[in-house]
Write an enzyme that holds these catalytic residues in place. Structure first.
Site, PDB file in Angstrom:
ATOM      1  N   LYS A 221      16.792   6.092   5.622  1.00 25.39           N
ATOM      2  CA  LYS A 221      15.299   6.249   5.027  1.00 25.39           C
ATOM      3  C   LYS A 221      15.579   7.517   4.102  1.00 25.39           C
ATOM      4  O   LYS A 221      14.974   7.434   2.961  1.00 25.39           O
ATOM      5  CB  LYS A 221      14.333   6.393   6.168  1.00 25.39           C
ATOM      6  CG  LYS A 221      14.170   5.360   7.069  1.00 25.39           C
ATOM      7  CD  LYS A 221      13.183   5.586   8.103  1.00 25.39           C
ATOM      8  CE  LYS A 221      13.466   6.591   9.011  1.00 25.39           C
ATOM      9  NZ  LYS A 221      14.619   6.519   9.712  1.00 25.39           N
ATOM     10  N   THR A 222      15.956   8.509   4.626  1.00 21.24           N
ATOM     11  CA  THR A 222      16.097   9.725   3.878  1.00 21.24           C
ATOM     12  C   THR A 222      16.701   9.401   2.469  1.00 21.24           C
ATOM     13  O   THR A 222      16.503   9.839   1.275  1.00 21.24           O
ATOM     14  CB  THR A 222      16.632  10.980   4.447  1.00 21.24           C
ATOM     15  OG1 THR A 222      15.776  11.102   5.546  1.00 21.24           O
ATOM     16  CG2 THR A 222      16.417  12.296   3.831  1.00 21.24           C
TER      17      THR A 222
ATOM     18  N   ARG B 111      20.728  12.018  16.913  1.00 17.53           N
ATOM     19  CA  ARG B 111      21.397  13.066  16.145  1.00 17.53           C
ATOM     20  C   ARG B 111      22.796  12.991  16.045  1.00 17.53           C
ATOM     21  O   ARG B 111      23.474  13.752  15.317  1.00 17.53           O
ATOM     22  CB  ARG B 111      21.083  14.502  16.410  1.00 17.53           C
ATOM     23  CG  ARG B 111      19.431  14.879  16.535  1.00 17.53           C
ATOM     24  CD  ARG B 111      18.790  14.388  15.130  1.00 17.53           C
ATOM     25  NE  ARG B 111      18.246  13.058  15.180  1.00 17.53           N
ATOM     26  CZ  ARG B 111      17.807  12.321  14.372  1.00 17.53           C
ATOM     27  NH1 ARG B 111      18.020  12.516  12.974  1.00 17.53           N
ATOM     28  NH2 ARG B 111      17.292  11.193  14.395  1.00 17.53           N
TER      29      ARG B 111
ATOM     30  N   ASP C 126       8.927  11.544   3.209  1.00 18.41           N
ATOM     31  CA  ASP C 126       9.969  11.423   4.281  1.00 18.41           C
ATOM     32  C   ASP C 126       9.014  11.728   5.512  1.00 18.41           C
ATOM     33  O   ASP C 126       7.996  12.418   5.695  1.00 18.41           O
ATOM     34  CB  ASP C 126      11.004  12.288   3.982  1.00 18.41           C
ATOM     35  CG  ASP C 126      12.122  12.002   4.834  1.00 18.41           C
ATOM     36  OD1 ASP C 126      11.862  10.710   5.493  1.00 18.41           O
ATOM     37  OD2 ASP C 126      13.051  12.477   4.804  1.00 18.41           O
ATOM     38  N   GLU C 127       9.509  11.192   6.686  1.00 19.65           N
ATOM     39  CA  GLU C 127       8.992  11.507   7.840  1.00 19.65           C
ATOM     40  C   GLU C 127       7.629  11.004   8.140  1.00 19.65           C
ATOM     41  O   GLU C 127       6.923  11.913   8.544  1.00 19.65           O
ATOM     42  CB  GLU C 127       9.315  12.856   8.537  1.00 19.65           C
ATOM     43  CG  GLU C 127      10.711  13.268   8.356  1.00 19.65           C
ATOM     44  CD  GLU C 127      11.621  12.925   9.409  1.00 19.65           C
ATOM     45  OE1 GLU C 127      11.164  12.136  10.471  1.00 19.65           O
ATOM     46  OE2 GLU C 127      12.839  13.444   9.405  1.00 19.65           O
TER      47      GLU C 127
ATOM     48  N   GLN D 272       9.979   7.778  16.171  1.00 21.01           N
ATOM     49  CA  GLN D 272      10.356   9.320  16.177  1.00 21.01           C
ATOM     50  C   GLN D 272       8.966  10.328  16.033  1.00 21.01           C
ATOM     51  O   GLN D 272       9.469  11.236  15.498  1.00 21.01           O
ATOM     52  CB  GLN D 272      11.562   9.526  15.066  1.00 21.01           C
ATOM     53  CG  GLN D 272      12.784   8.959  15.357  1.00 21.01           C
ATOM     54  CD  GLN D 272      13.848   9.311  14.287  1.00 21.01           C
ATOM     55  OE1 GLN D 272      14.148  10.466  14.013  1.00 21.01           O
ATOM     56  NE2 GLN D 272      14.324   8.312  13.373  1.00 21.01           N
TER      57      GLN D 272
HETATM   58  P1  ATP Z   1      16.412   9.911  10.659  1.00 22.66           P
HETATM   59  O1  ATP Z   1      15.661   8.715  11.196  1.00 22.66           O
HETATM   60  O2  ATP Z   1      17.339  10.574  11.558  1.00 22.66           O
HETATM   61  O3  ATP Z   1      15.691  10.596   9.675  1.00 22.66           O
HETATM   62  P2  ATP Z   1      17.477   8.289   8.147  1.00 22.66           P
HETATM   63  O4  ATP Z   1      16.925   7.069   8.291  1.00 22.66           O
HETATM   64  O5  ATP Z   1      16.542   9.212   7.366  1.00 22.66           O
HETATM   65  O6  ATP Z   1      17.444   9.159   9.647  1.00 22.66           O
HETATM   66  P3  ATP Z   1      19.574   9.106   6.614  1.00 22.66           P
HETATM   67  O7  ATP Z   1      19.592  10.496   7.214  1.00 22.66           O
HETATM   68  O8  ATP Z   1      19.139   8.764   5.251  1.00 22.66           O
HETATM   69  O9  ATP Z   1      18.749   8.227   7.987  1.00 22.66           O
HETATM   70  O10 ATP Z   1      20.933   8.374   6.762  1.00 22.66           O
HETATM   71  C1  ATP Z   1      21.894   8.571   7.911  1.00 22.66           C
HETATM   72  C2  ATP Z   1      23.234   8.812   7.691  1.00 22.66           C
HETATM   73  O11 ATP Z   1      23.575   7.662   6.993  1.00 22.66           O
HETATM   74  C3  ATP Z   1      23.537   9.750   6.286  1.00 22.66           C
HETATM   75  O12 ATP Z   1      24.831  10.318   6.865  1.00 22.66           O
HETATM   76  C4  ATP Z   1      23.472   8.948   5.185  1.00 22.66           C
HETATM   77  O13 ATP Z   1      24.464   9.428   4.150  1.00 22.66           O
HETATM   78  C5  ATP Z   1      24.294   7.621   5.677  1.00 22.66           C
HETATM   79  N1  ATP Z   1      23.912   6.432   4.953  1.00 22.66           N
HETATM   80  C6  ATP Z   1      22.798   5.749   4.799  1.00 22.66           C
HETATM   81  N2  ATP Z   1      22.911   4.819   4.121  1.00 22.66           N
HETATM   82  C7  ATP Z   1      24.195   4.577   4.032  1.00 22.66           C
HETATM   83  C8  ATP Z   1      24.819   3.307   3.086  1.00 22.66           C
HETATM   84  N3  ATP Z   1      24.168   2.352   2.535  1.00 22.66           N
HETATM   85  N4  ATP Z   1      26.127   3.704   3.171  1.00 22.66           N
HETATM   86  C9  ATP Z   1      26.829   4.613   3.696  1.00 22.66           C
HETATM   87  N5  ATP Z   1      26.147   5.438   4.375  1.00 22.66           N
HETATM   88  C10 ATP Z   1      24.766   5.523   4.420  1.00 22.66           C
HETATM   89 MG    MG Z   2      15.797  11.124   7.562  1.00 22.20          MG
END
Ligand code: ATP
Ligand code: MG
Length: 686
Positions: A30-31, A618, A211-212, A242
């Site tokens: 997402k981030t 995490r 975000d969040e 979350q």
């Molecule tokens: P959270 O819910 O904990 O905030 P999130 O959904 O924001 O998590 P991210 O932090 O954006 O998730 O991504 C998690 C990990 O996966 C990061 O290391 C990111 O670089 C990697 N990632 C995300 N999307 C891809 C993708 N399409 N290909 C490869 N790696 C990815």
């Molecule tokens: Mg995130």
């Protein structure tokens, strides 16, 4: 640009014209969608300074700025990447005058507010004052002012609190000061009551990303709506599982309201997790399973089964910490992730850090504690901040009181009381009262000389600070200022132990370096090369200090083990994680007797469960969950029981394993079809 995004992520990144919600589980990218969308918007021709990305912490903002920088280069600096609160500061600084707030308003910190409320409610009891603070904050984040709170008060105690709130509000106006809740509430008022300001900001905001999103509160949501206006160009990303700030007024209603308030909302779901192994994800999915859902989702990962999740039972806190240290040392020897920064120990409450700090120190392993006592809470730093605040905003009476007495300069308690009474009588700030011709009628001659000397010093500093721009000038100014007020001497005079005094003086130096660094100009970047960054005046920098809780931007590149509360770990990831103190009474945190068994308890347990879910997710490669057979409670040692969440991870049950590759195949086919449909549709339009 499309590199490293899956089809669903791409869909979110490419949806530029209207509102978009990405609702997805932990680690699903997402981030990453937000950072890539910033780049996409710039690529599509939107000016970088018309993009705002709102993060949950300053640290997250710093990280996002860096990532966006890697994608788009220099333009990333112009994007407004900050927290809701920092955005509020920006709005108020630019347009707060419409509300009668001067540009140099102060932001009060928690301790200032506690003592202010003690004063408003004429009590010396800090605990009572903090209860008021809590209640007032809850009212403010629900969008109520004192008058509204009074009107809806249900009993005598609420009425009393509302009346205290009224006095508190008056004081803030007099001091030209705001509290944290005001940083959302006042911009909201500004935008809703002043059409010309609203139009200006709606025109400016080409796209807002949040975000969040699950942890926004009611006023933040209203602010977002006013910022984006009818065009509704925004992207919110979040995960209902979350949401862990319900206790601070965050509400999942914001997620439910989006599709109602914006019928054209595009909702995108992501289910592939790129962070963790299947073993870790299964535990996470199992734990969050019993919680009610806004929509069902199951995370899956292509990273393979990985190491099983370990449960560790420890005899007591010391034993738990020893075992964690041994685990870290063992993994470091045998895993490909060998840096200290690859490890984190997460826990529910700040005090749990202590035993880990001791054990890590003993093993000579470098670490940092995040989410704990803030650097800015240290007495010496609060002293300096009070001075800087007073220089910036002369009406800031709480800052005046602290600065006038630190270091001691012959201004005593009686003098301040007399000055205070005089200022109240003539409706002046303490600082303005200093220069009144009739002051001698209220304060004795010797004291007046000391007050005037203080006033002269503040005026002089203000003049110099106003003309101080850039890193080097700021650092020189700060050194001179500390000498002028005799601060080093003050520290050594007031501390019996010279070592402690020297450490405090070290903190002061660190603080000055940091403040100066934020003034821009020629500075060293993380790699040690000289870069030119935007020059800011010292006064400008000082105003935002209150928003920062750690020297986080400096922490980033440290190669150390992280000790963190679960709340502060949100959004982050580490190859190896130890979740510590996973006991009944710690996680879930103890339930008050009055809550036991009721609806309130159920809601609390659900939030604690989400916290556990945040903790588990995490971890990238290995996860250990430890609990205490005996734990300290006050001075006693009491028997401990493993948290219900350990059982809920269902580690011993053989779960039907889905083959992720099959699922991936199906998804790819589906998105390929969607992409094709989209292409057909746009061809048809053309
Ligand atoms: P959270 O819910 O904990 O905030 P999130 O959904 O924001 O998590 P991210 O932090 O954006 O998730 O991504 C998690 C990990 O996966 C990061 O290391 C990111 O670089 C990697 N990632 C995300 N999307 C891809 C993708 N399409 N290909 C490869 N790696 C990815
Ligand atoms: Mg995130």
């Amino acid at each position: 640009m499309s590199a490293g995004l899956n089809l669903a992520q791409l869909e979110a990144v490419n949806h530029l014209g209207g509102p978009c919600l990405v609702l997805a589980g932990a680690g699903s990218g997402k981030t990453r969608v937000i950072t890539h969308k910033i780049a996409r918007l710039i690529q599509a021709g939107l000016a970088a300074d018309r993009i705002a990305a709102i993060t949950f912490t300053n640290k997250a903002a710093a990280e996002m700025r860096e990532r966006a920088g890697q994608l788009v280069g220099r333009d990333a600096k112009k994007v407004l990447i900050c927290t809701f609160h920092a955005l509020g500061v920006r709005l108020l600084r630019e347009d707060g005058e419409a509300l009668g707030l001067k540009k140099q308003f102060s932001i009060l910190d928690t301790d200032d507010i506690t003592s202010l409320l003690k004063d408003c409610g004429t009590t010396t009891d800090a605990a009572t004052a903090r209860q008021w603070q809590w209640a007032i904050s809850a009212w403010k984040s629900a969008g109520l002012n004192a008058a509204a709170a009074l009107a809806q008060a249900r009993d005598e105690s609420e009425r009393t609190t509302a009346l205290i709130m009224q006095r508190y509000e008056e004081r803030l106006v007099a001091y030209q000061a705001v509290d944290f809740d005001d940083l959302i509430a006042l911009p909201l008022k500004l935008l809703s009551e002043h059409a010309e300001v609203r139009e200006k900001w709606q025109k400016k905001m080409g796209h807002v990303l949040v975000d969040e999103y699950q942890d926004t509160n009611a006023t933040q949501y209203e602010l977002l709506k006013l910022l984006v206006g009818e065009r509704a160009r925004f992207t919110a990303v979040g995960d209902d599982d979350q949401s862990i700030y319900g206790w601070r007024g965050a509400t999942l209603d914001n997620l439910k309201r989006l599709p109602q308030d914006f019928p054209e909302l595009k909702v995108i779901k992501l289910e592939q997790n790129y962070r963790s192994t299947s073993a870790i994800l299964r535990a996470a999915n199992n734990v969050i399973g019993p919680n009610p859902k806004l929509y069902p989702k199951t995370l899956w990962s292509e990273l393979g089964e990985g190491e099983p999740v370990r449960v560790v039972d420890a005899d007591n806190e010391e034993h738990e910490a020893e075992r964690a240290v041994l685990r870290i040392q063992g993994l470091r020897a045998n895993s490909q992730h060998k840096e200290w920064r690859d490890f984190a120990v997460l826990y529910r409450a700040n005090h749990q850090a202590r035993s880990f700090e001791q054990a890590l120190r003993k093993a000579q392993i470098p670490y940092k504690v995040s989410g704990g006592q803030s650097f800015f809470d240290k007495a010496e730093i609060r002293d300096l901040c009070a001075w800087l605040r007073l220089i910036t905003n002369n009406d800031d009476d709480p800052a005046f009181l602290r600065a006038a007495t630190t270091p001691k300069r012959g201004i005593g308690h009686t003098t301040l009381q007399q000055l205070g009474a005089f200022a109240t009588q003539y409706k002046l700030s303490l600082f303005a009262a200093l220069f009144s011709h009739s002051l001698p009628s209220a304060v004795s001659g010797r004291a007046i000389a000391a007050l005037h000397e203080f006033g002269r010093q503040v005026n002089d500093l203000e003049y110099r600070a106003r003309h101080t721009v850039g890193h080097e000038a700021a650092r020189a100014f700060l050194t001179e200022w500390l000498k002028d007020i005799g601060y080093e001497q003050h520290l050594f005079d007031n501390e019996d132990n010279d070592k402690v005094a020297a450490a405090r003086w070290g903190n002061v130096q660190e603080f000055c370096d940091w403040v100066a660094g934020r003034c821009g100009g020629q500075i060293d970047d993380a790699a040690g090369t000289q870069v030119e960054s935007e020059r800011k005046s010292l006064l400008e920098v000082v105003q935002t200090i209150a928003l920062i809780s750690t020297l986080s931007e400096r922490e980033q590149d440290q190669n150390v083990v992280t000790l963190s509360t679960l709340h502060a770990s949100k959004g982050l990831e580490w190859p190896h994680v130890v979740l510590a103190g996973v006991n009944e009474g710690l996680l879930p945190f103890k339930i008050d007797d009055e809550e036991a068994g009721g609806e309130a308890q159920l809601v609390r347990i659900q939030e604690e469960r989400r916290l556990m879910y945040v903790g588990i997710t995490r971890a990238q490669r290995t996860l250990a969950v430890s609990w205490l057979k005996r734990r300290k409670k006050g001075r006693e040692s009491v028997p401990g029981a493993p948290s219900r969440f350990i059982a809920e991870m269902a580690l011993d049950k053989a779960t039907v394993k889905e083959d992720p590759r099959e699922k991936l195949k199906a998804l790819r086919a589906e998105f390929a079809k969607r992409a094709q449909d989209g292409a057909d549709a746009s061809k048809a339009q053309a």
